[in-house]
Scaffold this active site. Structure first.
Site, short mmCIF file in Angstrom:
data_model
loop_
_atom_site.label_atom_id
_atom_site.label_comp_id
_atom_site.label_asym_id
_atom_site.label_seq_id
_atom_site.Cartn_x
_atom_site.Cartn_y
_atom_site.Cartn_z
N GLY A 255 -73.21 -61.76 13.42
CA GLY A 255 -72.23 -62.18 12.61
C GLY A 255 -70.78 -61.59 13.42
N GLU A 289 -78.13 -58.56 17.39
CA GLU A 289 -78.37 -59.67 17.11
C GLU A 289 -77.18 -60.51 17.51
OE1 GLU A 289 -80.59 -61.11 13.72
OE2 GLU A 289 -82.28 -59.13 14.59
N PRO A 290 -76.08 -60.54 18.18
CA PRO A 290 -74.66 -61.76 17.97
C PRO A 290 -74.72 -62.84 18.90
CG PRO A 290 -74.97 -59.91 20.00
CD PRO A 290 -75.73 -59.73 19.32
N GLY A 291 -74.88 -63.44 17.51
CA GLY A 291 -74.95 -65.13 18.82
C GLY A 291 -74.23 -66.34 19.49
N ARG A 292 -72.77 -66.06 18.05
CA ARG A 292 -71.32 -66.46 18.41
C ARG A 292 -70.74 -66.26 19.12
NH1 ARG A 292 -69.24 -70.18 13.41
NH2 ARG A 292 -71.01 -68.70 12.42
N ARG A 328 -70.08 -78.99 12.09
CA ARG A 328 -69.26 -78.23 12.08
C ARG A 328 -68.19 -78.10 10.34
NH1 ARG A 328 -67.36 -74.24 13.55
NH2 ARG A 328 -68.58 -72.43 11.81
N CYS A 360 -70.87 -93.29 9.38
CA CYS A 360 -70.27 -94.19 8.24
C CYS A 360 -70.34 -93.05 6.78
CB CYS A 360 -70.92 -94.63 7.99
SG CYS A 360 -71.21 -96.47 9.37
N GLU A 361 -69.59 -92.00 7.26
CA GLU A 361 -68.96 -91.51 6.01
C GLU A 361 -67.86 -90.82 6.19
OE1 GLU A 361 -71.97 -88.28 4.76
OE2 GLU A 361 -73.89 -89.50 5.64
N TYR A 389 -73.84 -72.53 17.55
CA TYR A 389 -73.69 -73.37 16.15
C TYR A 389 -73.82 -75.55 16.48
CZ TYR A 389 -75.42 -69.45 15.25
OH TYR A 389 -75.64 -68.47 14.80
N1 LLP Z 1 -79.66 -62.81 12.90
C1 LLP Z 1 -80.43 -63.64 11.65
C2 LLP Z 1 -80.80 -62.71 11.25
C3 LLP Z 1 -78.99 -64.66 11.94
O1 LLP Z 1 -80.03 -65.37 10.60
C4 LLP Z 1 -77.94 -65.06 12.55
C5 LLP Z 1 -77.76 -66.43 12.25
C6 LLP Z 1 -77.97 -64.13 13.58
C7 LLP Z 1 -78.56 -63.16 13.35
C8 LLP Z 1 -76.46 -64.86 14.08
O2 LLP Z 1 -75.52 -64.72 13.85
P1 LLP Z 1 -74.01 -64.73 14.23
O3 LLP Z 1 -73.78 -63.59 15.72
O4 LLP Z 1 -74.28 -65.71 15.58
O5 LLP Z 1 -72.49 -65.29 13.33
N2 LLP Z 1 -74.41 -72.84 11.06
C9 LLP Z 1 -73.57 -71.53 11.45
C10 LLP Z 1 -73.71 -70.12 11.43
C11 LLP Z 1 -75.56 -69.64 11.20
C12 LLP Z 1 -75.89 -68.68 11.23
C13 LLP Z 1 -77.60 -68.85 11.16
N3 LLP Z 1 -77.64 -67.35 11.43
C14 LLP Z 1 -72.23 -72.31 11.42
O6 LLP Z 1 -72.28 -72.85 12.50
O7 LLP Z 1 -71.10 -71.38 11.39
#
Ligand code: LLP
Length: 436
Positions: A255, A289-292, A328, A360-361, A389
């Protein structure tokens, strides 16, 4: 109050970007114009150097707080196998949410023991696959799922390492569609029901409780919601241990937000110190668990200007990228910086325009009243911070093929996915005989 940074400010705040007087916008020192000439547009461009730098920043923050932690990259943010390879090379494990993500992570060489399986709707087949491959942790989201895991593991003669995903009833106060830890959200087990279920699990066949997990949402830029959630985790850990349960591990979730306009970045150092203060004394094995955070700023969507449509009241800059590519803005009203690529374009005075796609939106709009210089058909723009994302959420709506993808590494660029061919759009379709 959020301000509207001009494109010069957006570039200045991003170490991977610079404007060169002749070559135009550079991304990790590679001219974006050169990439567009090779692949055409739209094209996703990722930077390996930025990903490595962000891995290092994560590690440094926890090192300087004196805290041991293991990172499990949230594959959903960007699941390209080249990106997963960079994560493996950086020593990260993976957080997956489907059989497809699990297969990708394993295929990229990430050790099964460093993979976490999250998600509210894992199927029995997915759980069996994870167990057969020796997954390191399954985050349980409900009592019903716990029973399914127990049955699946017993039938396979395995023991599933399970962590209990807690719903802490904390509002992460980010976008309503990506906050996950409120009591009414579908995620996790209510915090006041966790202890009983944990105790129950300790006596169940096929499962071995390893600890607790929490993930309160995404694109979070403040520490208060995290601290509130982790305090709950600390209290739960204490309660479980007092009742004789073993709690070895805490999964802190992901997050961590990124600046899309000119917000201050995620306070990583203070976050690491807060984690240490709140849960550091409990002797827990920590994972996150970082993603973004890892990939968002490491990618952009390079698009071409198809035409400029001037109406009585507005200047529409119509791009060859649409909401089918970068969803997004349409889905969350998300802001993405948009900057001109050619130095000559960049030198002209800016004025307000609407930046839209061809779909077309009405929602196919990347920016409203955004100040950009005059752009002619054929000009290039970069939509920033699209590494997370972005491509993973794209579709072929309006029968628009998936865009190409490129990875920049050490001053060179590699095509990592060609633009989808039009014919590939229907290659798996079956048309029954005798329809006419
Ligand atoms: N762990 C779990 C269980 C999650 O559901 C998620 C993201 C993450 C880790 C990683 O979160 P991050 O570090 O990336 O914030 N599509 C949306 C974001 C959806 C996130 C879903 N879960 C966007 O474009 O902002």
């Amino acid at each position: 109050m959020l301000t509207m940074p001009d494109w010069r400010g957006l570039i200045a705040a991003r170490p991977a970007l610079s404007m060169h007087a002749r070559d135009g916008l550079l991304f990790e020192e590679v001219p974006l114009r050169a990439i567009a000439e090779r692949t055409g547009t739209p094209v996703w461009v990722y930077g390996a150097g930025t990903i490595r730098a962000r891995q290092a920043a994560l590690r440094a923050a926890f090192d300087s707080a004196g805290l041991g932690i293991a990172f499990r990259y949230a594959v959903k943010a960007n699941d390209h196998r080249a990106i997963l390879g960079l994560m493996r090379a950086g020593g990260l494990g993976a957080d997956v949410t489907s059989a497809g993500e699990l297969a990708r992570a394993l295929g990229a060489g990430i050790a099964p023991g460093s993979i976490v399986f999250s998600g509210v709707g894992k199927t029995r087949a997915e759980i069996e696959m994870a167990l057969a491959r020796g997954i390191g942790q399954i985050n349980v989201e409900s009592a019903e799922e716990l029973m399914m895991i127990s049955a699946a593991a017993s039938a396979l003669g395995r023991t599933a390492p399970v962590a209990f995903r807690v719903n802490p009833d904390v509002d992460a106060a980010s976008h309503a569609k990506i906050t996950t830890g409120r009591a009414g959200d579908k995620f996790g087990i209510a915090h006041d029901e966790v202890a009983a279920l944990y105790r129950h699990a300790a006596g169940l066949d096929g499962v071995s409780p390893v600890g607790l997990a929490v993930h309160i949402g995404s694109q979070i830029l403040t520490l208060a919601p995290y601290e509130a959630a982790y305090r709950r985790m600390a209290a739960l850990t204490g309660g479980l241990r007092a009742a004789g349960q073993e709690v070895a591990r805490l999964d802190l979730g992901g997050g961590f937000g990124i600046p899309y306009r000119d917000e201050p970045g995620f306070p990583l150092d203070s976050y690491a110190r807060m984690v240490r203060r709140v849960v550091g004394g409990l002797g827990l094995e920590l994972i996150a668990e970082p993603g973004r955070y890892l990939v968002g700023p490491a990618g952009l969507l390079l698009a071409g200007v198809t035409l400029i449509k001037q109406t009585r009241s507005r200047r529409f800059v119509v791009l060859d990228a649409g909401m089918n590519d970068l969803l997004r803005p349409a889905l969350y009203d998300a802001f993405h910086g948009i900057v001109p690529v050619d130095a000559a374009d960049a030198a002209r005075p800016a004025g307000p325009c609407e930046v839209v796609g061809p779909v077309c939106e009405t929602g196919d709009r990347f920016a409203e009243a955004r100040d950009l210089p005059p752009l002619a058909p054929g000009a290039l723009v970069a939509l920033l911070d699209a590494g997370a994302y972005g491509a993973v959420m794209s579709s072929t709506y309006n029968s628009r093929p998936h865009a190409a993808q490129v990875l920049v590494d050490r001053g060179a660029f590699h095509l990592i996915r060609p633009r989808q061919r039009i014919e590939a759009l229907w290659q798996d379709e079956i048309v029954p005989e005798g329809l006419d």
